[in-house]
Design a protein around this motif. Structure first.
Motif, PDB file in Angstrom:
ATOM      1  N   ASN A 398      40.802  24.887  33.541  1.00 25.40           N
ATOM      2  CA  ASN A 398      40.407  25.256  34.894  1.00 25.40           C
ATOM      3  C   ASN A 398      41.549  25.925  35.650  1.00 25.40           C
ATOM      4  OD1 ASN A 398      37.836  24.093  34.512  1.00 25.40           O
ATOM      5  ND2 ASN A 398      38.606  22.073  35.079  1.00 25.40           N
ATOM      6  N   THR A 399      42.776  25.463  35.419  1.00 23.23           N
ATOM      7  CA  THR A 399      43.935  26.075  36.070  1.00 23.23           C
ATOM      8  C   THR A 399      44.108  27.516  35.614  1.00 23.23           C
ATOM      9  OG1 THR A 399      45.035  23.918  36.231  1.00 23.23           O
ATOM     10  CG2 THR A 399      46.416  25.866  36.472  1.00 23.23           C
ATOM     11  N   ALA A 400      43.989  27.761  34.319  1.00 27.60           N
ATOM     12  CA  ALA A 400      44.134  29.125  33.795  1.00 27.60           C
ATOM     13  C   ALA A 400      43.054  30.046  34.352  1.00 27.60           C
ATOM     14  CB  ALA A 400      44.087  29.102  32.269  1.00 27.60           C
ATOM     15  N   ALA A 401      41.826  29.533  34.471  1.00 28.94           N
ATOM     16  CA  ALA A 401      40.736  30.356  35.013  1.00 28.94           C
ATOM     17  C   ALA A 401      40.998  30.724  36.465  1.00 28.94           C
ATOM     18  CB  ALA A 401      39.413  29.606  34.882  1.00 28.94           C
ATOM     19  N   LEU A 402      41.492  29.794  37.256  1.00 26.67           N
ATOM     20  CA  LEU A 402      41.796  30.086  38.657  1.00 26.67           C
ATOM     21  C   LEU A 402      43.012  30.997  38.787  1.00 26.67           C
ATOM     22  CD1 LEU A 402      41.095  26.636  40.317  1.00 26.67           C
ATOM     23  CD2 LEU A 402      40.112  28.814  41.026  1.00 26.67           C
ATOM     24  N   MET A 403      43.980  30.886  37.893  1.00 23.16           N
ATOM     25  CA  MET A 403      45.144  31.766  37.911  1.00 23.16           C
ATOM     26  C   MET A 403      44.744  33.222  37.690  1.00 23.16           C
ATOM     27  SD  MET A 403      47.918  29.584  35.697  1.00 23.16           S
ATOM     28  CE  MET A 403      48.962  31.036  35.450  1.00 23.16           C
ATOM     29  N   ALA A 404      43.703  33.440  36.907  1.00 21.62           N
ATOM     30  CA  ALA A 404      43.284  34.801  36.574  1.00 21.62           C
ATOM     31  C   ALA A 404      42.574  35.490  37.738  1.00 21.62           C
ATOM     32  CB  ALA A 404      42.370  34.775  35.353  1.00 21.62           C
ATOM     33  N   ALA A 405      42.072  34.721  38.706  1.00 20.50           N
ATOM     34  CA  ALA A 405      41.270  35.300  39.782  1.00 20.50           C
ATOM     35  C   ALA A 405      42.014  36.306  40.642  1.00 20.50           C
ATOM     36  CB  ALA A 405      40.688  34.180  40.645  1.00 20.50           C
ATOM     37  N   PRO A 406      43.269  36.075  41.079  1.00 20.64           N
ATOM     38  CA  PRO A 406      43.925  37.032  41.976  1.00 20.64           C
ATOM     39  C   PRO A 406      44.268  38.368  41.327  1.00 20.64           C
ATOM     40  CG  PRO A 406      44.976  34.871  42.064  1.00 20.64           C
ATOM     41  CD  PRO A 406      44.076  34.874  40.882  1.00 20.64           C
ATOM     42  N   GLY A 407      44.395  38.388  40.014  1.00 26.25           N
ATOM     43  CA  GLY A 407      44.800  39.630  39.351  1.00 26.25           C
ATOM     44  C   GLY A 407      43.886  39.992  38.205  1.00 26.25           C
ATOM     45  N   PRO A 408      42.640  40.400  38.468  1.00 24.78           N
ATOM     46  CA  PRO A 408      41.705  40.693  37.376  1.00 24.78           C
ATOM     47  C   PRO A 408      42.130  41.865  36.502  1.00 24.78           C
ATOM     48  CG  PRO A 408      40.809  41.410  39.491  1.00 24.78           C
ATOM     49  CD  PRO A 408      42.050  40.625  39.790  1.00 24.78           C
ATOM     50  N   ASP A 409      43.064  42.703  36.997  1.00 26.00           N
ATOM     51  CA  ASP A 409      43.517  43.839  36.213  1.00 26.00           C
ATOM     52  C   ASP A 409      44.651  43.474  35.255  1.00 26.00           C
ATOM     53  OD1 ASP A 409      45.053  43.304  38.474  1.00 26.00           O
ATOM     54  OD2 ASP A 409      45.906  45.333  38.513  1.00 26.00           O
ATOM     55  N   PRO A 412      44.550  38.022  31.303  1.00 23.49           N
ATOM     56  CA  PRO A 412      44.281  36.668  31.812  1.00 23.49           C
ATOM     57  C   PRO A 412      45.155  35.635  31.100  1.00 23.49           C
ATOM     58  CG  PRO A 412      42.539  37.356  30.321  1.00 23.49           C
ATOM     59  CD  PRO A 412      43.419  38.554  30.523  1.00 23.49           C
ATOM     60  N   PRO A 413      45.643  34.645  31.837  1.00 27.12           N
ATOM     61  CA  PRO A 413      46.406  33.578  31.188  1.00 27.12           C
ATOM     62  C   PRO A 413      45.484  32.704  30.350  1.00 27.12           C
ATOM     63  CG  PRO A 413      46.027  33.045  33.489  1.00 27.12           C
ATOM     64  CD  PRO A 413      45.511  34.439  33.283  1.00 27.12           C
ATOM     65  N   SER A 414      46.042  32.033  29.376  1.00 26.84           N
ATOM     66  CA  SER A 414      45.277  31.104  28.558  1.00 26.84           C
ATOM     67  C   SER A 414      45.759  29.685  28.842  1.00 26.84           C
ATOM     68  CB  SER A 414      45.451  31.415  27.068  1.00 26.84           C
ATOM     69  OG  SER A 414      46.754  31.043  26.640  1.00 26.84           O
ATOM     70  N   PRO A 415      44.940  28.683  28.538  1.00 24.06           N
ATOM     71  CA  PRO A 415      45.390  27.305  28.741  1.00 24.06           C
ATOM     72  C   PRO A 415      46.700  26.993  28.022  1.00 24.06           C
ATOM     73  CG  PRO A 415      43.035  27.351  28.344  1.00 24.06           C
ATOM     74  CD  PRO A 415      43.535  28.747  28.098  1.00 24.06           C
ATOM     75  N   GLU A 416      46.909  27.624  26.873  1.00 24.12           N
ATOM     76  CA  GLU A 416      48.133  27.358  26.111  1.00 24.12           C
ATOM     77  C   GLU A 416      49.369  27.927  26.795  1.00 24.12           C
ATOM     78  OE1 GLU A 416      47.726  28.544  22.077  1.00 24.12           O
ATOM     79  OE2 GLU A 416      46.173  27.062  21.645  1.00 24.12           O
TER      80      GLU A 416
END
Length: 449
Positions: A398-409, A412-416
């Motif tokens: 869930n943290t990785a998914a929220l981290m990806a939101a501000p910079g969709p370009d 995307p980060p992964s949980p690892e």
């Protein structure tokens, strides 16, 4: 030196099926299992003196056949043993909880069959005492033979909610309601597709009949908007339906469930064909979460592949797995949430994201608000996300998914990126390492058990 040809990690359906195939081929095989019984979560065995909770007829039949074959095989199982990792010398490290020591096992091949974990999305109030996973309630029922007490609400997404509700009803405490994000009744086309899988239809109809006979409210196209603590230990679930109307349920317990995903946290990667020993393969739900029947088939597939690598003669069993993958795809379409918006993106800032460290959605958003998005490692060390006792096992996705939101370009980060991939796979007592070291350094004639 080789202690065993093939070491199986996990005594669930995939692990048992893999072990049986390896034994039939004439290779030595052992299983390590963290619990005192076999069966995994799906076939969790009751504690001593408790009558097993009845499952669907097909599931009962599959388990009985598998358990009888395994009992007749004589395959050894090391109970209360936890997989720690594989060291640089290729030795499998195990925490023997009975002995309080770290054990080393030399194996030519390792099959990781550690199952799936339940996926739960954050909601305001989901960290409160009395809120658990629906799967956790199901396991408790299988172990104790009793339904959870008090008024219980089940909420989230997927067919497991119906199964848990039916099992609670048979144990004489049906839930007050099932809150389902999807609306399978209205997805007629997907429902027709399920007819190609009669075993799933039979099981589903059995659960739905029980839910109907006990008049359990099944509220579809709805979600729990927030959970609040009330007086006298009660929980208040505020449920929002597809029309935006709010409904209130005051209950004693809430079971949440939003699907399952492979339990791959910290596991070593599978080894390539030309890699040095040990050969490492995954099997069952920790490779691909497709359910118990597919796990048995995938355990046999993994056994065939490892035999092909170790003995030069194996087989591939992929047709049944592909069929069951299509069945899961049908179920996913059938239960697809009606509200297509990403539920993580609309969480209020005060929602707890990392329960171990009490870090909120707002904490993460502020950390990622600058022009340069921090890396997963920076979020972990500066924000303490995935830093607690679970080391990101429950919050990293869930943290990785929220981290990806501000910079969709950006990539995307992964949980690892937050958790890394290294042993030990979980925190271990220092005493277990000390005991193992002492055992290695003290001469055998001076050691005492």
């Amino acid at each position: 030196m080789t202690d065993v040809d093939v070491l199986i990690v996990g005594a669930g359906p995939a692990g048992l099926a893999a072990a049986l195939e390896v034994r039939r081929a004439g290779l030595s095989v052992e299983i390590i299992e963290q619990r005192e019984t076999i069966g995994g979560a799906i076939y969790r065995q009751p504690i001593a003196g408790v009558r097993p909770v009845r499952q669907a007829t097909g599931a009962e039949r599959r388990w009985r056949a598998l358990a009888d074959d395994f009992a007749a095989s004589g395959i050894p199982v090391r109970h209360a043993c936890v997989f720690v990792g594989i060291d640089g010398a290729g030795l499998v490290l195990i925490e023997d909880r009975h002995a309080g020591k770290i054990r080393k096992v030399a194996a030519r091949g390792v099959v990781l069959a550690v199952g799936a974990v339940e996926k739960v999305l954050p909601r305001p109030g989901w960290q409160l005492a009395g809120v658990s996973t629906a799967g956790g309630l199901q396991v408790m029922m299988k172990e104790t033979g009793r339904a959870p007490g008090g008024r219980v609400l089940l909420a989230g997404n997927g067919p497991l909610l119906i199964a848990v509700a039916a099992q609670m009803a048979k144990l004489r405490n049906p839930p007050v309601a099932i809150i389902e994000a999807g609306d399978p009744i209205r997805r007629f086309a997907a429902g027709i597709g399920l007819c190609a899988y009669p075993e799933l239809v039979t099981e589903a109809l059995s659960y739905l009949q029980t839910v109907h006979l006990h008049r359990i409210l099944w509220m579809r196209a709805a979600l729990v908007a927030r959970i609040e603590r009330r007086e006298k230990g009660l929980l208040r679930a505020v449920v929002r339906d597809v029309r935006g109307r709010e409904h209130v349920f005051d209950v004693d317990r809430i079971g949440l469930h939003d699907g399952i995903r492979p339990n791959e946290f910290g596991l070593p990667l599978e080894t390539a064909k030309d890699a040095s020993l040990p050969v490492i393969l995954r099997a069952g739900d920790c490779r691909e979460a497709l359910g118990a029947k597919a796990a048995i088939a995938d355990g046999r597939r993994a056994a065939g592949e490892i035999l092909e690598r170790l003995a030069g003669a194996g087989w591939r069993q992929v047709r049944e797995i592909a069929r069951l993958r299509r069945a899961q795809d049908v179920l996913a379409r059938l239960f697809q949430p009606v509200d297509g918006a990403d539920p993580l993106m609309r969480l209020p800032d005060e929602t707890i994201l990392c329960r171990c460290e009490n870090r909120t959605v707002g904490d993460l958003r502020r950390l990622c608000a600058g022009p340069d998005t921090p890396s997963g490692r920076e979020v972990k060390h500066n924000g303490r996300f995935a830093m607690g006792s679970c080391q990101g096992r429950f919050c990293a996705d869930n943290t990785a998914a929220l981290m990806a939101a501000p910079g969709p370009d950006r990539p995307p980060p992964s949980p690892e990126d937050l958790t890394g991939r290294r042993w030990p796979t979980r925190p271990l007592p220092i005493g277990a390492f000390v005991a193992a070291h002492a055992e290695e350094t003290i001469p055998e004639d001076e050691q005492q058990d």
